[in-house]
Design a protein around this motif. Structure first.
Motif, PDB file in Angstrom:
ATOM      1  N   ALA A 171      20.184 -11.879  27.794  1.00 53.33           N
ATOM      2  CA  ALA A 171      20.212 -13.030  26.893  1.00 53.33           C
ATOM      3  C   ALA A 171      19.926 -14.327  27.647  1.00 53.33           C
ATOM      4  CB  ALA A 171      21.569 -13.111  26.203  1.00 53.33           C
ATOM      5  N   GLN A 172      20.441 -14.463  28.850  1.00 52.50           N
ATOM      6  CA  GLN A 172      20.136 -15.646  29.652  1.00 52.50           C
ATOM      7  C   GLN A 172      18.648 -15.716  29.992  1.00 52.50           C
ATOM      8  OE1 GLN A 172      22.718 -15.522  33.060  1.00 52.50           O
ATOM      9  NE2 GLN A 172      24.588 -15.874  31.861  1.00 52.50           N
ATOM     10  N   GLN A 173      18.068 -14.586  30.375  1.00 53.98           N
ATOM     11  CA  GLN A 173      16.635 -14.558  30.654  1.00 53.98           C
ATOM     12  C   GLN A 173      15.829 -14.884  29.399  1.00 53.98           C
ATOM     13  OE1 GLN A 173      15.739 -10.721  32.304  1.00 53.98           O
ATOM     14  NE2 GLN A 173      16.833 -11.086  34.219  1.00 53.98           N
ATOM     15  N   ALA A 174      16.289 -14.416  28.243  1.00 60.96           N
ATOM     16  CA  ALA A 174      15.582 -14.691  26.994  1.00 60.96           C
ATOM     17  C   ALA A 174      15.605 -16.179  26.667  1.00 60.96           C
ATOM     18  CB  ALA A 174      16.199 -13.881  25.856  1.00 60.96           C
ATOM     19  N   ARG A 175      16.721 -16.853  26.875  1.00 62.61           N
ATOM     20  CA  ARG A 175      16.793 -18.296  26.600  1.00 62.61           C
ATOM     21  C   ARG A 175      15.882 -19.071  27.538  1.00 62.61           C
ATOM     22  NH1 ARG A 175      22.318 -16.761  26.425  1.00 62.61           N
ATOM     23  NH2 ARG A 175      23.096 -16.639  24.253  1.00 62.61           N
ATOM     24  N   MET A 176      15.846 -18.688  28.806  1.00 60.40           N
ATOM     25  CA  MET A 176      14.943 -19.347  29.752  1.00 60.40           C
ATOM     26  C   MET A 176      13.488 -19.117  29.367  1.00 60.40           C
ATOM     27  SD  MET A 176      16.914 -18.450  33.323  1.00 60.40           S
ATOM     28  CE  MET A 176      15.576 -19.144  34.290  1.00 60.40           C
ATOM     29  N   LEU A 177      13.167 -17.895  28.951  1.00 62.77           N
ATOM     30  CA  LEU A 177      11.799 -17.597  28.525  1.00 62.77           C
ATOM     31  C   LEU A 177      11.438 -18.379  27.279  1.00 62.77           C
ATOM     32  CD1 LEU A 177       9.192 -15.949  28.729  1.00 62.77           C
ATOM     33  CD2 LEU A 177      10.353 -14.107  27.487  1.00 62.77           C
ATOM     34  N   GLN A 178      12.366 -18.541  26.361  1.00 71.44           N
ATOM     35  CA  GLN A 178      12.101 -19.297  25.136  1.00 71.44           C
ATOM     36  C   GLN A 178      11.777 -20.753  25.450  1.00 71.44           C
ATOM     37  OE1 GLN A 178      15.450 -19.583  22.489  1.00 71.44           O
ATOM     38  NE2 GLN A 178      14.150 -19.780  20.678  1.00 71.44           N
ATOM     39  N   ARG A 179      12.534 -21.375  26.319  1.00 69.60           N
ATOM     40  CA  ARG A 179      12.242 -22.762  26.699  1.00 69.60           C
ATOM     41  C   ARG A 179      10.892 -22.875  27.389  1.00 69.60           C
ATOM     42  NH1 ARG A 179      17.901 -22.662  28.020  1.00 69.60           N
ATOM     43  NH2 ARG A 179      17.392 -22.168  30.177  1.00 69.60           N
ATOM     44  N   CYS A 180      10.570 -21.889  28.225  1.00 72.20           N
ATOM     45  CA  CYS A 180       9.284 -21.927  28.924  1.00 72.20           C
ATOM     46  C   CYS A 180       8.119 -21.776  27.951  1.00 72.20           C
ATOM     47  CB  CYS A 180       9.251 -20.826  29.986  1.00 72.20           C
ATOM     48  SG  CYS A 180       7.721 -20.737  30.924  1.00 72.20           S
ATOM     49  N   LEU A 181       8.235 -20.876  26.997  1.00 76.81           N
ATOM     50  CA  LEU A 181       7.158 -20.675  26.027  1.00 76.81           C
ATOM     51  C   LEU A 181       6.942 -21.914  25.164  1.00 76.81           C
ATOM     52  CD1 LEU A 181       7.893 -17.016  24.859  1.00 76.81           C
ATOM     53  CD2 LEU A 181       6.042 -17.775  26.357  1.00 76.81           C
ATOM     54  N   LEU A 182       8.024 -22.528  24.711  1.00 76.17           N
ATOM     55  CA  LEU A 182       7.895 -23.713  23.861  1.00 76.17           C
ATOM     56  C   LEU A 182       7.296 -24.884  24.629  1.00 76.17           C
ATOM     57  CD1 LEU A 182      11.233 -23.539  21.838  1.00 76.17           C
ATOM     58  CD2 LEU A 182       8.940 -22.991  21.047  1.00 76.17           C
ATOM     59  N   SER A 183       7.754 -25.087  25.862  1.00 71.60           N
ATOM     60  CA  SER A 183       7.205 -26.204  26.653  1.00 71.60           C
ATOM     61  C   SER A 183       5.742 -25.974  27.008  1.00 71.60           C
ATOM     62  CB  SER A 183       8.034 -26.384  27.927  1.00 71.60           C
ATOM     63  OG  SER A 183       7.987 -25.212  28.732  1.00 71.60           O
ATOM     64  N   THR A 184       5.362 -24.706  27.204  1.00 74.65           N
ATOM     65  CA  THR A 184       3.957 -24.412  27.538  1.00 74.65           C
ATOM     66  C   THR A 184       3.058 -24.556  26.317  1.00 74.65           C
ATOM     67  OG1 THR A 184       4.690 -22.861  29.243  1.00 74.65           O
ATOM     68  CG2 THR A 184       2.412 -22.671  28.490  1.00 74.65           C
ATOM     69  N   MET A 185       3.498 -24.044  25.180  1.00 73.93           N
ATOM     70  CA  MET A 185       2.660 -24.057  23.983  1.00 73.93           C
ATOM     71  C   MET A 185       2.539 -25.453  23.379  1.00 73.93           C
ATOM     72  SD  MET A 185       3.045 -21.662  20.595  1.00 73.93           S
ATOM     73  CE  MET A 185       4.674 -22.315  20.244  1.00 73.93           C
ATOM     74  N   MET A 186       3.610 -26.244  23.437  1.00 71.20           N
ATOM     75  CA  MET A 186       3.618 -27.558  22.801  1.00 71.20           C
ATOM     76  C   MET A 186       3.473 -28.701  23.790  1.00 71.20           C
ATOM     77  SD  MET A 186       3.925 -26.390  19.802  1.00 71.20           S
ATOM     78  CE  MET A 186       3.995 -27.946  18.935  1.00 71.20           C
TER      79      MET A 186
END
Length: 292
Positions: A171-186
């Motif tokens: 779950a911690q890795q998933a939250r970090m991945l979510q922030r990375c995807l959003l910052s990269t895409m937007m």
């Protein structure tokens, strides 16, 4: 939730994930590509003269495992995302690590320079697959934590504790991945994509070579780029030819027709028929209007 018949979602769920069974799976040895090799190796294992009894017991156990076709606990196997969703929610499997292009090194590259990274070579549906993976990990960790909190009154086994800890880490890795995807895409990648879309047509209407940029884009980014190019072309035509008389939209025409039909039906329903009157002569000799 994405649509069940969405082609992009179906293709995004084809991502292979490394998983580990939480217990022995019967009749699922075919999921491990090395199972047949290990079975052949166990059959050809040499036997010494002094330990015939020990080796015989091992051979009997191997024969039982081969006949069962089981998948031992902790074996690393690769399965697509669509196939492990139910198992993950039931706590049958664990995720020891994320795919390499969603790992720590890839996050560092995206944080340093997201524009130059060729995401299409990693996964054509990179962002959609990443968000589906994040959603699955968060849901699975939530279910595991709920079961662990419900079973605190009873004594938990070591395997259950290990599974709960592993899901918390996921779950911690998933939250970090979510922030990375959003910052990269937007972030800067989106701004650069819009810049290329708006500048793809010059003032003379000639197209620039944008293949080097488009080849690095995922399917989501390519759709955004195509829409941007269409909007840029429409703006150019408007500047060149000016604004002409705009036609009425078909949706507006349909709404007007429906309103007219509704008003006619309402007026017809509210209108009452008046009784007809007939002029007759009374016995006295005068005329009177009597309604029949």
């Amino acid at each position: 939730m994405p649509s069940y018949y969405d082609i992009d979602t179906i293709l995004a769920e084809e991502e292979l994930l490394v998983v580990k069974p939480s217990f022995d799976f019967s009749l699922l040895a075919h999921l491990d590509p090395d199972s047949s090799h290990l079975q052949r190796r166990s059959r050809k294992r040499p036997r010494g003269d002094d330990d015939d009894g020990i080796e015989k017991d091992h051979d009997d156990n191997d024969a039982a495992d081969n006949s069962n076709g089981g998948l031992p606990e902790g074996t690393k196997i690769k399965m697509p995302l669509w196939a492990v969703e139910r198992w993950a929610l039931l706590g049958f499997i664990r995720f020891p690590s994320l795919p390499r292009h969603y790992g720590r090194k890839m996050k560092e590259r995206l944080e340093a320079d997201p524009v130059s990274v060729d995401l299409r070579s990693k996964n054509e549906h990179y962002f959609q697959t990443g968000m589906l993976l994040v959603n699955l990990l968060l849901r699975a960790s939530h279910v595991a934590l709920r079961h662990s909190s419900a079973s605190r009154r009873s004594r938990q086994s070591a395997a259950q504790n290990a599974h709960t800890i592993a899901m918390e880490q996921s779950a911690q890795q998933a939250r970090m991945l979510q922030r990375c995807l959003l910052s990269t895409m937007m972030g800067r990648r989106l701004c650069r994509n819009f810049d290329w879309a708006l500048s793809s047509l010059d003032s003379n209407g000639m197209e620039d070579d944008v293949s080097s940029h488009v080849n690095k884009l995922t399917e989501l980014e390519r759709n955004m780029f195509g829409r941007g190019v269409e909007a840029s072309g429409a703006v150019g035509r408007w500047r060149e030819f000016g604004c002409a008389r705009m036609g009425i939209s078909g949706v507006v025409l349909k709404m007007q027709q429906r309103q007219q039909q509704h008003s006619v039906q309402t007026a017809g329903a509210g209108k009452e028929e008046k009784p007809s009157k007939k002029r007759v002569v009374s016995p006295v000799g005068g005329e009177a209007a009597r309604a029949f």
